[in-house]
Design an enzyme around this catalytic site. Structure first.
Site, PDB file in Angstrom:
ATOM      1  N   ARG A 184       0.815  -1.211   0.000  1.00 15.79           N
ATOM      2  CA  ARG A 184       0.000   0.000   0.000  1.00 15.79           C
ATOM      3  C   ARG A 184       0.855   1.271   0.000  1.00 15.79           C
ATOM      4  NH1 ARG A 184      -5.033   0.640   2.297  1.00 15.79           N
ATOM      5  NH2 ARG A 184      -4.682   2.821   1.777  1.00 15.79           N
ATOM      6  N   LYS A 185       2.150   1.132   0.225  1.00 14.27           N
ATOM      7  CA  LYS A 185       3.007   2.302   0.322  1.00 14.27           C
ATOM      8  C   LYS A 185       3.496   2.727  -1.062  1.00 14.27           C
ATOM      9  CE  LYS A 185       2.481   2.073   4.755  1.00 14.27           C
ATOM     10  NZ  LYS A 185       1.563   0.935   4.886  1.00 14.27           N
ATOM     11  N   VAL A 186       4.167   3.887  -1.134  1.00 18.43           N
ATOM     12  CA  VAL A 186       4.587   4.438  -2.428  1.00 18.43           C
ATOM     13  C   VAL A 186       5.605   3.535  -3.104  1.00 18.43           C
ATOM     14  CG1 VAL A 186       5.669   6.425  -3.565  1.00 18.43           C
ATOM     15  CG2 VAL A 186       4.032   6.777  -1.706  1.00 18.43           C
TER      16      VAL A 186
END
Length: 379
Positions: A184-186
């Site tokens: 879910r992170k960049v």
């Protein structure tokens, strides 16, 4: 289906993982060491230590700082439950404080009110990639002789203006900053985390704690032409990152500037599309912050049913998520009344929704999302 998030992984990452597999060294090894150095350089931190997740990073951070039973650690309730859980892992007490209504980040004024003689640390979350006011928090920590730990799980690539200079999140303003590489992170390594610090003694503790307290790392022992016997200097954990993950992470680091630029453009476009919807509150970015826009969070009018809007969007194949959870409402922390007022945290959880945001999102996708949200609010 438009998902809430989608990692950008391509042939470069696949080839890097393949090379790591074929190298014969797949556990923590040379790729991890290279990833650590490259991440430290990127954020301007003297030291970076890779681990298996941001949860393990936060746990190690608190253990390295000596947090133990009887201590209090100030945390925002408005954060993924791992933030509070890591305090409990150390048998310490999380003290929940409220957030700023505009930024969804921990409120320094509420932190100041919560400090007691038992307070040993503050965990400041850069929520959804939006930098929190670490300048004010660091001043508070220094004044009271306590530690500041940055939960930067979502904030790789975010920037803060310090004394008129833009600096990356991860150059610690306190003792330690902790990052996540969850999908879910960049940027992602599948699972994984990183600790950064300016303190070499803390970095040495991280490296012992992540590998059972072992005094001689695998890379040193396997590369030595002399027989080496290791010692186990403390009770540690198996919190290592694999070389396969690190190889992927190194390629993701190369993408980080373009990913942040793309997300900032998408966030600006959302603001254009949604700015004239009556009663809808859009995200606020302070003039001293540059978010990586890990998430784009909108606050619904109080009269609107959050679940109903989300369901109407899902019925049109658009995924959303509710506002960030409040840990004090969950079973492990719901035994007593909160010590401090948490009304903005609860309001954000109950009335905010996160819209899809990822590099591959198209302008047509955003127009479809905006139209569906507008119709959902008028239902």
């Amino acid at each position: 289906m438009i998902p809430i998030a989608l990692p950008l992984l391509a042939e470069d990452e696949a080839e890097a993982a393949r090379a790591a597999v074929l190298s014969g060294w797949v556990s923590q090894g040379p790729q991890v060491a290279a990833f650590e150095q490259e991440f430290a350089t990127l954020v301007g931190a003297p030291h970076a230590c890779a681990v298996s997740s941001c949860t393990s990073a936060l746990h190690i951070a608190l253990k390295a700082l000596g947090i133990r039973a009887g201590d209090e650690v100030i945390v925002p309730s408005h954060s993924f439950i791992a933030t509070a859980n890591c305090v409990r892992y150390c048998d310490a007490t999380p003290v929940f404080v409220d957030i700023e209504a505009e930024t969804y980040n921990i409120d320094p004024a509420r932190v100041a009110e919560a400090i007691t003689p038992r307070t040993r640390a503050i965990i400041a979350v850069h929520q959804m990639g939006m930098p929190c006011d670490v300048t004010a928090l660091a001043t508070l920590a220094d004044r009271h002789g306590i530690f500041l730990v940055e939960d930067a799980a979502c904030a790789a690539g975010s920037m803060i203006r310090i004394d008129q200079n833009w600096e990356p999140v991860g150059r610690p303003r306190g003792a330690i900053a902790c990052f996540s590489f969850h999908p879910r992170k960049v940027i992602t390594t599948g699972e994984g985390g990183m600790l950064t610090t300016a303190d070499p003694a803390l970095d040495r503790k991280f490296r012992l704690l992540r590998q059972h307290g072992m005094s001689v790392p695998d890379t040193v022992r396997h590369g030595s032409r002399q027989v080496l016997f290791e010692d186990y200097l403390m009770v540690g954990f198996n919190y290592r990152m694999t070389d396969i993950q690190a190889a992927i992470g190194r390629k993701q680091l190369e993408r980080l500037p373009e990913l942040v630029a793309r997300r900032r453009a998408l966030a600006a476009r959302y603001t254009e599309l949604l700015g004239n919807i009556e009663g809808l509150v859009l995200p606020f970015e302070p003039d001293w912050a540059r978010s990586n826009w890990q998430s784009y969070c909108v606050l619904l009018p109080d009269r609107i049913d959050q679940r109903g809007v989300m369901q109407r969007l899902l019925d049109q194949d658009i995924a959303t998520r509710r506002g960030i959870m409040c840990s004090h409402r969950e079973a492990p922390y719901a035994n007593g009344a909160p010590r401090h007022d948490l009304r903005w945290s609860e309001h954000a959880q109950d009335h905010a929704i996160l819209l899809p945001l990822y590099a591959q999102l198209t302008e047509k996708d955003q127009e479809r999302i905006a139209a569906a949200l507008r119709a959902g609010l008028e239902f």
